[in-house]
Design an enzyme around this catalytic site. Structure first.
Site, PDB file in Angstrom:
ATOM      1  N   HIS A  13       0.702  -1.094  -0.021  1.00 31.74           N
ATOM      2  CA  HIS A  13      -0.098  -0.054   0.098  1.00 31.74           C
ATOM      3  C   HIS A  13       0.853   1.193   0.084  1.00 31.74           C
ATOM      4  CE1 HIS A  13      -3.680   1.922   1.748  1.00 31.74           C
ATOM      5  NE2 HIS A  13      -2.755   2.982   1.291  1.00 31.74           N
ATOM      6  N   HIS A  15       1.574   5.351  -1.669  1.00 30.55           N
ATOM      7  CA  HIS A  15       0.873   6.439  -2.576  1.00 30.55           C
ATOM      8  C   HIS A  15       2.227   7.054  -3.269  1.00 30.55           C
ATOM      9  CE1 HIS A  15      -3.224   6.556  -0.805  1.00 30.55           C
ATOM     10  NE2 HIS A  15      -2.526   6.178   0.258  1.00 30.55           N
ATOM     11  N   LYS A  94      -9.470  -0.655  -5.447  1.00 32.86           N
ATOM     12  CA  LYS A  94      -9.616   0.262  -4.285  1.00 32.86           C
ATOM     13  C   LYS A  94     -11.121   0.709  -3.808  1.00 32.86           C
ATOM     14  CE  LYS A  94      -7.754   2.057  -0.381  1.00 32.86           C
ATOM     15  NZ  LYS A  94      -6.620   2.752  -0.219  1.00 32.86           N
ATOM     16  N   HIS A 131     -10.430   1.056   2.235  1.00 31.96           N
ATOM     17  CA  HIS A 131      -9.958   1.851   3.068  1.00 31.96           C
ATOM     18  C   HIS A 131     -11.372   1.901   4.059  1.00 31.96           C
ATOM     19  CE1 HIS A 131      -8.864   5.947   4.780  1.00 31.96           C
ATOM     20  NE2 HIS A 131      -9.792   5.645   5.250  1.00 31.96           N
ATOM     21  N   HIS A 166      -4.614  -0.647   6.108  1.00 33.44           N
ATOM     22  CA  HIS A 166      -4.054   0.209   7.480  1.00 33.44           C
ATOM     23  C   HIS A 166      -4.793   0.133   8.573  1.00 33.44           C
ATOM     24  CE1 HIS A 166      -6.944   2.907   5.438  1.00 33.44           C
ATOM     25  NE2 HIS A 166      -6.140   3.115   4.547  1.00 33.44           N
ATOM     26  N   ASP A 239       1.257   2.737   3.595  1.00 35.74           N
ATOM     27  CA  ASP A 239       0.504   3.862   3.466  1.00 35.74           C
ATOM     28  C   ASP A 239       1.266   4.980   3.235  1.00 35.74           C
ATOM     29  OD1 ASP A 239      -1.731   5.227   2.934  1.00 35.74           O
ATOM     30  OD2 ASP A 239      -2.644   5.495   4.900  1.00 35.74           O
TER      31      ASP A 239
HETATM   32  O1  DOR Z   1      -3.382   9.410   5.585  1.00 34.43           O
HETATM   33  C1  DOR Z   1      -3.917   8.953   4.569  1.00 34.43           C
HETATM   34  N1  DOR Z   1      -3.568   9.614   3.590  1.00 34.43           N
HETATM   35  N2  DOR Z   1      -4.640   8.087   4.415  1.00 34.43           N
HETATM   36  C2  DOR Z   1      -5.267   7.921   3.336  1.00 34.43           C
HETATM   37  O2  DOR Z   1      -5.987   6.895   3.395  1.00 34.43           O
HETATM   38  C3  DOR Z   1      -4.865   8.583   2.275  1.00 34.43           C
HETATM   39  C4  DOR Z   1      -3.741   9.122   2.231  1.00 34.43           C
HETATM   40  C5  DOR Z   1      -3.365   9.968   1.244  1.00 34.43           C
HETATM   41  O3  DOR Z   1      -3.663   9.738  -0.082  1.00 34.43           O
HETATM   42  O4  DOR Z   1      -2.852  11.068   1.440  1.00 34.43           O
HETATM   43 ZN    ZN Z   2      -3.295   4.910   1.489  1.00 31.91          ZN
END
Ligand code: DOR
Ligand code: ZN
Length: 332
Positions: A13, A15, A94, A131, A166, A239
């Site tokens: 996971h 980003h 997702k 999520h 998460h 995450d």
């Molecule tokens: O804290 C987070 N940031 N939780 C998420 O689910 C998404 C992520 C984000 O994309 O910034």
């Molecule tokens: Zn995330």
């Protein structure tokens, strides 16, 4: 023990964003992980097979790293569009309930509306990543309040592989332990380290603000216990969620912590402190691959016991543990 050599890990996971931020953060993931499941809540989002192909090209992964692609479920997703995305390499979809986090304004309002999409995913063997937070609910209750929906999904689609992402609390750990084999969970590094006190307990610490919110010390203990237990139902998904300093240090700051640069060193410390170092490699490099039905990575990652101070910023982004001394570092 001064050196730790483990099978090259996977991040289930992450980003990576797009454009400039993508270029800046990607090396911190590829230096440690052989593969990472890349989240689709980018701007613009990853919704279709075409988006998947374009985003994969944009990531332009260096040799030795494989980005595993995902698409975001919205009201527009159909059985045809999801199967098409799967054929073009999206191994998971997702589910963001509407409005629960960054770029989730186009998220799902009623999961029942996606019944045919979940049925198609179950049929083709596409993983559902969730999520798990219920919209419009008190922030510390959101995760527990969503478990009903996950129960419904697991009951209705018994062969659908579901990953609850998460996870942050005792209720969810127990839920996962009691769920069928087709339900698993990822655990982040920051939820093994933080409680709500680290966000708002003395001063307001925007760089610790994330979704779902870190919870009580007892919740954190349950997560540490689950992660280090050797149960194949729990595996690493960092995450890691970079936002610029400006986006974080702001009156309405963004949720997300850039943990990629410190993920493996912090995990080594946590597992060592628990006396459970033997379960580090399974958690980071085996259980996730097994759940997703993918081969385990071939290479190795070496961690060295050597103090280093985490830089205050990395490429304009404040990393988790900025300015702090860590005791393990990745040998690159
Ligand atoms: O804290 C987070 N940031 N939780 C998420 O689910 C998404 C992520 C984000 O994309 O910034
Ligand atoms: Zn995330």
């Amino acid at each position: 023990m001064e050196k730790l050599r483990i099978r090259r890990p996977d991040d289930w996971h992450v980003h990576l964003r797009r454009g400039e931020v993508l270029r800046a953060v990607l090396p911190y993931t590829t230096q440690q992980f052989a593969r990472a499941l890349v989240m689709p809540n980018t701007d613009p989002p990853i919704l279709t097979a075409d988006d998947v192909q374009r985003y994969r090209r944009e990531i332009a992964a260096p040799p030795g790293f494989l980005p595993l692609m995902t698409v975001k479920l919205t009201a527009q997703t159909t059985p045809t569009s999801i199967s098409h995305a799967f054929e073009h390499g999206a191994i998971a979809a997702k589910l963001y309930p509407v409005g629960v986090t960054t770029n989730a304004e186009d998220g799902v309002v009623d999961e029942h509306d996606l019944y045919p999409v979940f049925a198609a995913m179950e049929q083709i063997g596409m993983v559902l990543c969730i999520h798990g937070e219920r919209p419009n609910t008190y922030c510390l209750d959101r995760e527990t309040a969503y478990l009903d929906v996950v129960s419904w999904l697991a009951r209705t689609f018994p062969r659908l592989k579901i990953v609850l992402e998460h996870i942050t609390c005792r209720d969810t750990v127990a839920f996962i332990q009691n769920a069928s084999e087709s339900v698993a969970a990822t655990i982040t590094v920051h939820h093994l380290v933080l409680t709500l006190d680290d966000v708002v307990g003395d001063r307001l610490r925007p760089h610790h603000f994330c979704n779902p919110m870190p919870k009580s010390p007892a919740d954190r203990s349950a997560l540490i216990h689950a992660a280090t237990s050797g149960s194949p139902k729990f595996f690493l998904g960092t995450d890691s969620a970079p936002h610029t300093r400006e986006q974080k240090e702001y009156a309405a700051g963004a949720a997300g912590i850039f943990t990629a640069p410190v993920a493996m060193p912090l995990l080594a410390t946590i597992f060592e402190e628990e006396g459970r170092l033997q379960w580090l490699a399974p958690f980071t490099s085996e259980f996730g691959a097994d759940f997703y039905g993918l081969p385990k990575n071939e290479g190795q990652l070496e961690l060295v016991r050597e103090p280093w101070t985490v830089p205050e910023t990395l490429a304009g982004i404040v990393p988790f543990k900025a300015g702090e001394l860590l005791s393990w570092r990745v040998d690159t």
